[in-house]
Write a protein that holds these residues in place. Structure first.
Motif: not given
Length: 99
Positions: A54-66
């Protein structure tokens, strides 16, 4: 030379194998490549999207969505890479704090 346009990328070897796809706008999905065409439209099964920070839209997190079965439009595809044989490493260019 024939008038037929040929793609530089031979995706046939990735059919029914896991691939990671980076899309314009920073989205990143992984899934099993089921099909493609000459415009680089991709069909991925069992697709999973890596959510962005949410803070840096160019970085991905470990959270996923199927997502399941999806079509990635060829004009949005920036990178296609196999998931087998790739490992994530630490960024060697990051400076430790205090330097």
């Amino acid at each position: 030379m024939s008038g037929r346009k040929e793609t530089v990328l031979d995706l046939a070897k990735f059919i029914d194998k896991g691939v990671q796809v980076k899309l314009t706008g920073g989205r990143q999905v992984t899934g099993t490549l089921k099909g493609y065409d000459q415009l680089l439209n991709l069909v991925l099964d069992e697709a999973v999207e890596f959510l962005r920070d949410a803070d840096d839209p160019l970085k991905t997190t470990d959270q996923t969505r199927r997502l399941g079965l999806i079509v990635c439009r060829g004009t949005a595809v920036m990178l296609v890479s196999p998931t087998d044989g790739t490992d994530e490493i630490a960024n060697p260019f990051l400076q430790p704090d205090g330097i």
